[in-house]
Design an enzyme around this catalytic site. Structure first.
Site: not given
Length: 322
Positions: A86, A136, A138, A177, A235
């Site tokens: 990530h 998150h 990322e 993404t 996820s």
């Protein structure tokens, strides 16, 4: 004499199996990096955060010598550490270098591309709007590439309507993404309407695998009575697949393993779609199909909407054992 459940005739169920589904090139590479690091350095190898969001994968790597931790302070100075797919804020490798640690960066190359975009926009004096989900990994990693105050998080269309940047003529946006393509398009449209000078990514930030899996789930959702998405609740791309199916009018269930299936929920369905998030291995798809076949006479039809042949190379530090 009453028949036992094993002897009762099975109802029929058609399975529409989405293709592509499951592992993407970034996830495949990240798992391989941990395996190769253990091969090169020996166990244990520490991994900062889950390498990918899937307990089956994580437990498999733990079994061969990976130790998953939350922060670098939990890693001994002389032990190798892998950063998750990530991505991480710049402060993390900086701290590893300060401690002279051996570290391997398993950040997905497509996430790294977003990191470089953020740096480039900042260098051009633009304020960056990051479309993504708060908390998150990322998003934390991407926003941590540049100084606080130079990037703002946009989670919803409402956020896009309400943000008031200091200079509306010097803005750029990037995205997480693993977002919903449709939801992101609505946010981008709002930003572009409000800020005509907004600088767009040269190429879509939402990765090819996320987009392909969403297209595939739309295809099966249009023909199925229910959709089962195999993936973890943390996820992002798996949760998006559930949302995409339901937005298309087909009820969807997120399961991590076959044991999680609510069989009563499937009652009355003639056709069920099955897909898997980008961090779910194919063995779990097979497990779900096998569980269905124990209860139904099932026919599997592969529904292909794209072919994927992307492969990402492992970092140079591991090439001697690759």
């Amino acid at each position: 004499m009453v028949d036992s459940p094993q002897n009762m005739p099975k109802n029929s169920l058609n399975i529409l199996l989405a293709n592509p589904r499951g592992f993407c090139a970034g996830v495949d590479r990240a798992i391989k990096i941990v395996e190769l690091a253990i091969k090169k350095f020996g166990a244990p190898v520490y991994v900062r955060h889950e390498i990918v969001h899937n307990r089956y994968v994580v437990e498999g790597l733990e079994a061969i010598g990976a130790i998953f931790i939350d922060e670098l302070e939990e890693v001994p100075d002389d032990a190798p550490v892998v950063f998750s797919a990530h991505g991480v804020p710049k402060s993390v490798p900086a701290e590893a270098e300060r401690r002279k640690m051996i570290y391997v960066d398993a950040t997905c190359p497509l996430v790294s591309k977003v990191h470089r975009s953020v740096e480039r926009h900042q260098g051009a004096g633009r304020h960056i709007l990051m479309i993504g989900h708060a908390g998150h990994p990322e998003v934390i990693g991407t926003m941590g590439q540049i100084e606080a105050g130079t990037i703002s998080l946009i989670e919803t269309v409402e956020d896009a309507e309400n943000i008031e940047p200091a200079d509306p003529n010097s803005l750029a946006y990037v995205t997480q993404t693993t977002l919903s393509v449709d939801d992101t398009a609505d946010i981008v449209a709002t930003l572009e309407r409000r800020f005509p000078q907004l600088t767009n990514p040269k190429k879509e930030d939402i990765c090819y695998a996320t987009t392909n899996r969403q297209v595939a789930v739309k295809e099966i959702a249009g023909k199925a009575d229910r959709v089962i998405v195999i993936g973890a609740p943390n996820s992002s791309n798996s949760v998006r697949l559930v949302e995409v199916s339901e937005k298309d009018g087909c009820p969807a269930m997120l399961v991590q393993r076959a044991a999680d299936i609510d069989w009563a929920w499937l009652k009355g369905a003639a056709t069920v779609g099955i897909t898997a998030g980008a961090s779910a291995p194919e063995i779990l798809v097979e497990e779900v199909i096998d569980a269905i076949r124990e209860r139904y006479t099932a026919r599997v039809e592969l529904v292909t909407t794209a072919e994927e042949d992307v492969i990402f190379k492992v970092p140079p530090i591991l090439k001697d054992v690759a």
